[in-house]
Design a protein around this motif. Structure first.
Motif, PDB file in Angstrom:
ATOM      1  N   GLU A 215      -8.680   5.243 -14.518  1.00  0.00           N
ATOM      2  CA  GLU A 215      -8.667   4.750 -13.139  1.00  0.00           C
ATOM      3  C   GLU A 215     -10.081   4.451 -12.653  1.00  0.00           C
ATOM      4  O   GLU A 215     -10.299   3.495 -11.914  1.00  0.00           O
ATOM      5  CB  GLU A 215      -7.943   5.744 -12.222  1.00  0.00           C
ATOM      6  CG  GLU A 215      -6.442   5.863 -12.506  1.00  0.00           C
ATOM      7  CD  GLU A 215      -5.716   4.516 -12.578  1.00  0.00           C
ATOM      8  OE1 GLU A 215      -6.121   3.564 -11.868  1.00  0.00           O
ATOM      9  OE2 GLU A 215      -4.764   4.391 -13.372  1.00  0.00           O
TER      10      GLU A 215
ATOM     11  N   LYS B   4      -2.006  -2.198  -8.942  1.00  0.00           N
ATOM     12  CA  LYS B   4      -3.210  -2.400  -8.154  1.00  0.00           C
ATOM     13  C   LYS B   4      -4.416  -1.978  -8.979  1.00  0.00           C
ATOM     14  O   LYS B   4      -4.308  -1.202  -9.918  1.00  0.00           O
ATOM     15  CB  LYS B   4      -3.157  -1.540  -6.893  1.00  0.00           C
ATOM     16  CG  LYS B   4      -2.159  -2.060  -5.888  1.00  0.00           C
ATOM     17  CD  LYS B   4      -2.467  -1.535  -4.513  1.00  0.00           C
ATOM     18  CE  LYS B   4      -2.721  -0.044  -4.523  1.00  0.00           C
ATOM     19  NZ  LYS B   4      -3.218   0.427  -3.238  1.00  0.00           N
TER      20      LYS B   4
ATOM     21  N   HIS C 221      -4.466  12.196  -6.089  1.00  0.00           N
ATOM     22  CA  HIS C 221      -3.701  12.227  -7.341  1.00  0.00           C
ATOM     23  C   HIS C 221      -3.900  13.563  -8.037  1.00  0.00           C
ATOM     24  O   HIS C 221      -4.825  14.302  -7.729  1.00  0.00           O
ATOM     25  CB  HIS C 221      -4.186  11.126  -8.281  1.00  0.00           C
ATOM     26  CG  HIS C 221      -4.037   9.754  -7.720  1.00  0.00           C
ATOM     27  ND1 HIS C 221      -2.981   8.940  -8.024  1.00  0.00           N
ATOM     28  CD2 HIS C 221      -4.812   9.061  -6.862  1.00  0.00           C
ATOM     29  CE1 HIS C 221      -3.111   7.798  -7.376  1.00  0.00           C
ATOM     30  NE2 HIS C 221      -4.217   7.838  -6.657  1.00  0.00           N
TER      31      HIS C 221
ATOM     32  N   MET D 237       2.535   1.026  -9.388  1.00  0.00           N
ATOM     33  CA  MET D 237       1.144   0.638  -9.695  1.00  0.00           C
ATOM     34  C   MET D 237       0.965  -0.875  -9.531  1.00  0.00           C
ATOM     35  O   MET D 237       1.598  -1.474  -8.671  1.00  0.00           O
ATOM     36  CB  MET D 237       0.784   1.111 -11.103  1.00  0.00           C
ATOM     37  CG  MET D 237       0.725   2.636 -11.150  1.00  0.00           C
ATOM     38  SD  MET D 237      -0.258   3.292 -12.500  1.00  0.00           S
ATOM     39  CE  MET D 237       1.029   3.675 -13.682  1.00  0.00           C
TER      40      MET D 237
ATOM     41  N   GLU E 260       0.860  -1.181   0.000  1.00  0.00           N
ATOM     42  CA  GLU E 260       0.000   0.000   0.000  1.00  0.00           C
ATOM     43  C   GLU E 260       0.892   1.226   0.000  1.00  0.00           C
ATOM     44  O   GLU E 260       1.707   1.408   0.896  1.00  0.00           O
ATOM     45  CB  GLU E 260      -0.875   0.010   1.248  1.00  0.00           C
ATOM     46  CG  GLU E 260      -2.008  -1.003   1.209  1.00  0.00           C
ATOM     47  CD  GLU E 260      -3.170  -0.530   0.350  1.00  0.00           C
ATOM     48  OE1 GLU E 260      -3.646   0.593   0.569  1.00  0.00           O
ATOM     49  OE2 GLU E 260      -3.573  -1.293  -0.556  1.00  0.00           O
TER      50      GLU E 260
ATOM     51  N   LEU F 235      -6.323   2.674  -7.107  1.00  0.00           N
ATOM     52  CA  LEU F 235      -5.169   3.457  -6.630  1.00  0.00           C
ATOM     53  C   LEU F 235      -5.630   4.474  -5.588  1.00  0.00           C
ATOM     54  O   LEU F 235      -5.607   5.691  -5.811  1.00  0.00           O
ATOM     55  CB  LEU F 235      -4.486   4.164  -7.795  1.00  0.00           C
ATOM     56  CG  LEU F 235      -3.969   3.268  -8.936  1.00  0.00           C
ATOM     57  CD1 LEU F 235      -3.265   4.111  -9.984  1.00  0.00           C
ATOM     58  CD2 LEU F 235      -3.037   2.192  -8.411  1.00  0.00           C
ATOM     59  N   THR F 236      -6.061   3.952  -4.454  1.00  0.00           N
ATOM     60  CA  THR F 236      -6.569   4.800  -3.383  1.00  0.00           C
ATOM     61  C   THR F 236      -5.576   5.909  -3.028  1.00  0.00           C
ATOM     62  O   THR F 236      -4.381   5.650  -2.910  1.00  0.00           O
ATOM     63  CB  THR F 236      -6.823   3.933  -2.132  1.00  0.00           C
ATOM     64  OG1 THR F 236      -7.705   2.881  -2.516  1.00  0.00           O
ATOM     65  CG2 THR F 236      -7.431   4.744  -1.011  1.00  0.00           C
TER      66      THR F 236
ATOM     67  N   ARG G 232      -2.058   0.009 -17.788  1.00  0.00           N
ATOM     68  CA  ARG G 232      -2.733  -0.408 -16.564  1.00  0.00           C
ATOM     69  C   ARG G 232      -3.416  -1.770 -16.662  1.00  0.00           C
ATOM     70  O   ARG G 232      -3.394  -2.544 -15.707  1.00  0.00           O
ATOM     71  CB  ARG G 232      -3.747   0.665 -16.154  1.00  0.00           C
ATOM     72  CG  ARG G 232      -3.104   1.940 -15.633  1.00  0.00           C
ATOM     73  CD  ARG G 232      -2.579   1.762 -14.208  1.00  0.00           C
ATOM     74  NE  ARG G 232      -3.679   1.754 -13.247  1.00  0.00           N
ATOM     75  CZ  ARG G 232      -3.811   0.853 -12.283  1.00  0.00           C
ATOM     76  NH1 ARG G 232      -2.927  -0.117 -12.156  1.00  0.00           N
ATOM     77  NH2 ARG G 232      -4.834   0.921 -11.453  1.00  0.00           N
TER      78      ARG G 232
END
Lengths: 486, 86, 386
Positions: C20, C3, C10, C1, A291, C6-7, C48
């Motif tokens: 996203e 994931k 940005h 990246m 994370e 992408l919490t 991505r």
């Protein structure tokens, strides 16, 4: 006595019989041959999909008791591409006609062959558009008659085995609808292969094509096929053009084992992204990743709305400069920022500009009509944008490259030898970063920490230190300027 | 040198089949009649619902089908097939 | 990246935020063809999607891209593509197929100056009508219009959910301006993102009718390979999915396709209002033009003018009921859009004589100048007083 079931009944929608095909039409026999081959194979019919386009042959998808998709004219291969890549466990068969696949859909055909897309294409070639009444098309042999070539066709037809072989299909074969055993055999061979497999079936169309070409019945057409075909081992696709006065060359024209699309994709990607499975339905387990959250800033830095216009010439990194400012304000200072680039084909090479608006509050109009600050890195850019310099605004320039003139009243000019300092640091390309350091020293639009963090995340990995040096050079110059030392 | 042994025909048994026609599907293209290697089929006297003459096994040839499945494979209409007789 | 969600905070362009949003919504299939000004979507997707085990494929044209989407949808994907006006024109054929076969998918249209090749790098908002009925025949789709990168992210999730719920293509009407603005985008934690997937068959294959609608007029959707062995066709079809070329079946199927959106419009429609409680004049707008209008309204209010804002989030279905209600109590609607009156004509149709309607048009190439819009609004307001 109850009606006996046809042995193909398990794979054919008998509730839709009799089908729409004319007496003697070759499509039904080919459907039957493919169904028989599927029965002989060990495939689970639940995992087989048939995709068709439009036309007589396009109706095939509706007669197989499988997942069947009757799509738009010319597009079954494209549809099948989406289906196969979404669920690679499926065996995807495209069953359609010559007009659909090679004429209106010709582009999809050649590209799927080039990609070696994993699918089997059965192309029924009956030399004409049967469903619409027998018009000529891209496969109508020269000199033959159709409803739109009433004086005889004077175009050349496609030589499909040659076309498909040239495009790179793994497997290319041609038979006629009279060659049931060969169709079955070819289809079973294709089932064992990856990549793009193409089986052309020259098919009887007595009602719409045969009738106009002295082959009135299905019997006449089948006899014609049996008498006018030549089956060869390893036939030369260059000799496969169909002409009415020479035998139709049949056989397997290509049988290669190049990686299919899916394997080629996997081989290229897995190592690079650390995943082995690629499919459109999302049934993929993703590896755990660390994370790395960029959290919301708790106490945003207060800033009055400022509108900054950045101008330079191609290669000066004007866009990057704006992006870093935006990121600094937005991500690291917790403010709002809008960044936009003057966008247009003509911007390449010439002078171009980008703009950043920074504010603690919401920004509605995202563009800049009257900049508070202008940053100009080249004389050409000054010439192009100088009329936008507002009275009592701030102008940052590269001291060596920009010589301002005719400025409106009250403009405060701050000059830094950005390019020269960049050269001293080591490379001219970081002049934009020197400028950034300089602006950071003289203004309060973003905090020093924020702009450094934004810089680090915006430059190529491994160049962070070098860029920070350039930043410091500009920053130090600004500090000295404030103290009256420069 | 390859020495070919003569086939012992007595050891080979020609399979037997029974032709079944789904008359209502037939469109009278005649391919099955034309290509039956034993020539056991002919057109019916009757019409089916769509007005086509469908194939029937010639009188007296009911036991002549050799289960080659030619008719089944060439039929465009899923209207004829053969069942193996033991 | 690497994931899917992408919490975090940005700084993203509208086009990148779309990507996203799509990936966070569960999109794992993208098929497209390069076209300005949508390219950043394809480019970021190509980076991505492999990272999340998805498929990026660059097709030979937009016809193929859209056909691949419909195929992917029946394979079980939440598919999407991105394009601009000329590409959207080519996609219409298979948008029609998606509508007829009720295949969930999302089409991002980054609008540019048009018609024809028009202004490839400059803004337009003139695909409003094409989005609705660009393909032949009667059908209804859903269209959403974002005004910022944050909305690109948020609305993409909405778009995928709506596509899945109603089984229609959803047209995401972005524009060159929103696409290329970079702004703060906050991506929430994965567990806070609410995702919806299409209704799945509730009975075994032998009892299943793939095009039999539920009470919401939407049928359950099987996917290829599950054993349902469905037949799916662009021909008029009965509940079994079989072609049935009769007026009777056609008059059952097509009205259902239309009514599943029209009759459920209340559940789909979204809009945003600002100062409408006491407004005498309301600006009607969508997409990037929303921001110009917000700026104008702030100025108008500062001068004491009772001007409000009605901003369409869903353009289709159109928020007819609310507009009719507002029309009863105000003097005029002023539509601000970067075209020559596509939403405006819909406004005239709905408002009729209830109040006046005006249009501040703009053929495209740049967004409206807020100064000019403000001046026109002031003129309209003063004209109404006399």
């Amino acid at each position: 006595m109850g009606q006996k079931r046809h042995p193909m009944g398990v794979l054919i929608r008998e509730d839709r019989m009799p089908h729409i095909f004319c007496p003697g039409c070759g499509i039904g026999a080919t459907i039957s041959n493919i169904a028989e081959a599927l029965l002989e194979s060990s495939l689970d019919p639940d995992k087989v999909s048939v995709v068709s386009g439009i036309g007589c042959s396009g109706r095939a998808a509706g007669y197989f008791k499988l997942d069947g998709f009757h799509t738009t004219h010319g597009r079954p291969i494209a549809f099948a591409t989406g289906l196969k890549l979404t669920n690679p466990d499926l065996t995807v068969i495209v069953f359609s006609g010559d007009g659909d696949l090679t004429t209106i859909g010709g582009n999809h055909l050649i590209h799927a062959a080039r990609r070696n897309m994993d699918m089997i294409v059965i192309c029924i070639n009956n030399f004409n558009y049967g469903m619409t009444g027998g018009q000529m098309g891209g496969t109508t042999p020269t000199g033959t008659w159709t409803t739109t070539s009433v004086y005889g066709n004077y175009e050349m037809p496609f030589n499909l085995p040659l076309l498909l072989t040239a495009c790179g299909a793994n497997y290319v074969a041609r038979w006629t609808s009279a060659h049931s055993h060969y169709i079955k055999k070819s289809f079973l061979e294709a089932l064992e292969k990856e990549g793009f497999c193409f089986i052309e079936v020259i098919s009887a169309c007595p009602i719409n094509w045969g009738r106009r070409n002295k082959l009135r019945t299905g019997k006449d057409m089948v006899k014609f096929f049996l008498d006018h075909t030549e089956i060869k081992e390893n036939p030369d696709p260059a000799e496969a053009l169909i002409q009415m006065d020479t035998p139709i060359l049949c056989g397997v024209f290509a049988n290669k084992d190049k990686p299919g699309y899916l394997r080629a994709m996997r081989e290229r990607l897995s190592q690079r992204v650390g995943i082995d499975v690629f499919r459109g339905d999302g049934k993929v387990e993703l590896p755990e990743t660390e994370e790395k959250l960029q959290k919301t800033v708790e106490r945003p830095k207060k800033v009055e709305e400022v509108k900054i216009k950045l101008a330079g010439i191609g290669g000066q990194g004007i866009a990057l400069l704006g992006l870093i400012m935006g990121r600094a304000a937005c991500i690291f200072d917790g403010n709002q920022a809008v960044y936009s680039q003057e966008y247009g084909a003509e911007a390449r090479g010439g002078a171009s500009a980008s703009s950043v608006i920074i504010s603690s509050g919401k920004i509605d109009f995202p563009y800049i009509k009257n900049p508070d600050v202008m940053v100009v890195m080249a004389q050409g850019a000054f010439r192009k944008y100088r009329k936008e310099v507002q009275p009592n605004s701030i102008l940052f320039i590269d001291k060596d490259l920009v010589k301002p003139y005719d400025l409106p009243e009250g403009v405060q000019v701050y000059a830094v030898p950005a390019t020269r300092l960049a050269e001293q640091v080591g490379r001219k390309v970081v002049a934009n970063i020197v400028m950034l350091g300089f602006i950071s020293s003289l203004t309060d639009y973003f905090s020093l920490e924020a702009v450094k963090s934004a810089l680090k995340m915006s430059v190529p990995k491994g160049t962070e230190e070098f860029n920070l040096k350039a930043f410091e050079a500009g920053y130090t110059y600004g500090e000295k300027l404030k103290r009256g030392e420069e | 040198m390859v020495i070919r042994k003569p086939l012992n025909l007595a050891k080979f048994k020609v399979p037997k089949g029974r032709v079944i026609v789904l008359a209502e599907r037939c469109k009278e293209c005649g391919l099955c009649i034309e290509y039956c290697p034993k020539q056991i089929l002919e057109y019916s006297e009757d019409y089916n619902e769509k007005g086509f003459h469908y194939p029937v096994v010639k009188a007296g040839m009911e036991n002549e089908c050799i289960f080659c499945l030619f008719c089944q494979e060439i039929c465009p209409d899923f209207a004829i097939f053969s069942e193996k007789e033991e | 990246m690497g994931k899917d969600v992408l919490t975090g905070v940005h700084f993203l362009s509208g086009n990148h935020a779309c990507v996203e949003g799509a990936i966070a919504a569960g999109c794992r299939f993208y098929a497209g063809y390069p076209i300005t000004p949508s390219n950043e979507i394809a480019e970021r997707m190509s980076v991505r999607l492999p990272q999340v085990g998805g498929i990026y494929i660059q097709m030979e044209d937009e016809l193929a891209s859209m056909a691949a989407l419909v195929g992917a949808s029946w394979g079980g994907a939440k598919p999407m593509t991105a394009t601009s006006g000329p590409g959207l024109s080519l996609m219409q054929e298979n948008i029609g197929l998606a509508a007829m076969t009720e295949s969930p998918c999302v089409v991002v249209d980054v609008q540019r100056g048009s018609p024809s090749t028009g202004l490839p790098t400059l803004v337009g908002q003139a695909d409003v009508m094409q989005a609705r009925w660009g393909s032949h025949g009667d059908y209804e789709i859903i269209a959403l219009a974002p005004s910022s990168p944050q909305e690109c992210f948020d609305f993409m999730i909405k778009a995928f959910n709506l596509a899945e719920i109603w089984r229609v293509p959803v047209i995401f009407l972005s524009d060159e301006s929103v696409a290329h603005l970079s702004e703060r985008v906050v991506i929430p934690p994965k567990e806070e993102i609410k995702l919806v997937t299409r209704k799945r068959p509730s009975v075994p294959p032998e009892k299943f009718l793939p095009f039999k609608p539920g009470s919401d007029l939407v049928p359950e959707m099987p996917i290829a390979g599950e054993g349902y062995r469905v037949h799916v066709t662009g021909l008029t079809h009965n509940e079994k999915g079989y072609p049935d070329l009769s007026a009777k079946v056609h008059n059952k199927l097509v009205p259902r396709l239309v009514n599943k959106i029209r009759k459920n419009a209340d559940k789909i429609v979204e809009y945003e209002e600002l100062f409408t409680e006491d407004a005498e004049v309301i600006l009607v707008t969508f997409g990037i033009s929303t921001r110009i209008c917000r700026d104008v309204i702030k100025r108008a209010r500062a001068e004491g003018l009772k001007v409000g804002l009605f901003r369409l989030i869903t353009i289709w279905p159109f928020p007819e009921k609310r507009i009719m209600a507002l029309a009863q109590k105000i003097k005029a609607f002023v539509t601000v859009e970067i075209n020559l009156g596509q939403v405006a004509i819909e406004m005239e149709r709905i408002v009729k004589e209830r109040c006046k309607t005006f249009l501040i048009p703009n053929a495209g190439g740049a967004v409206h100048d807020p100064d000019e819009v403000f001046a026109e609004v002031k003129q309209i307001v003063s004209g109404l007083v006399e």
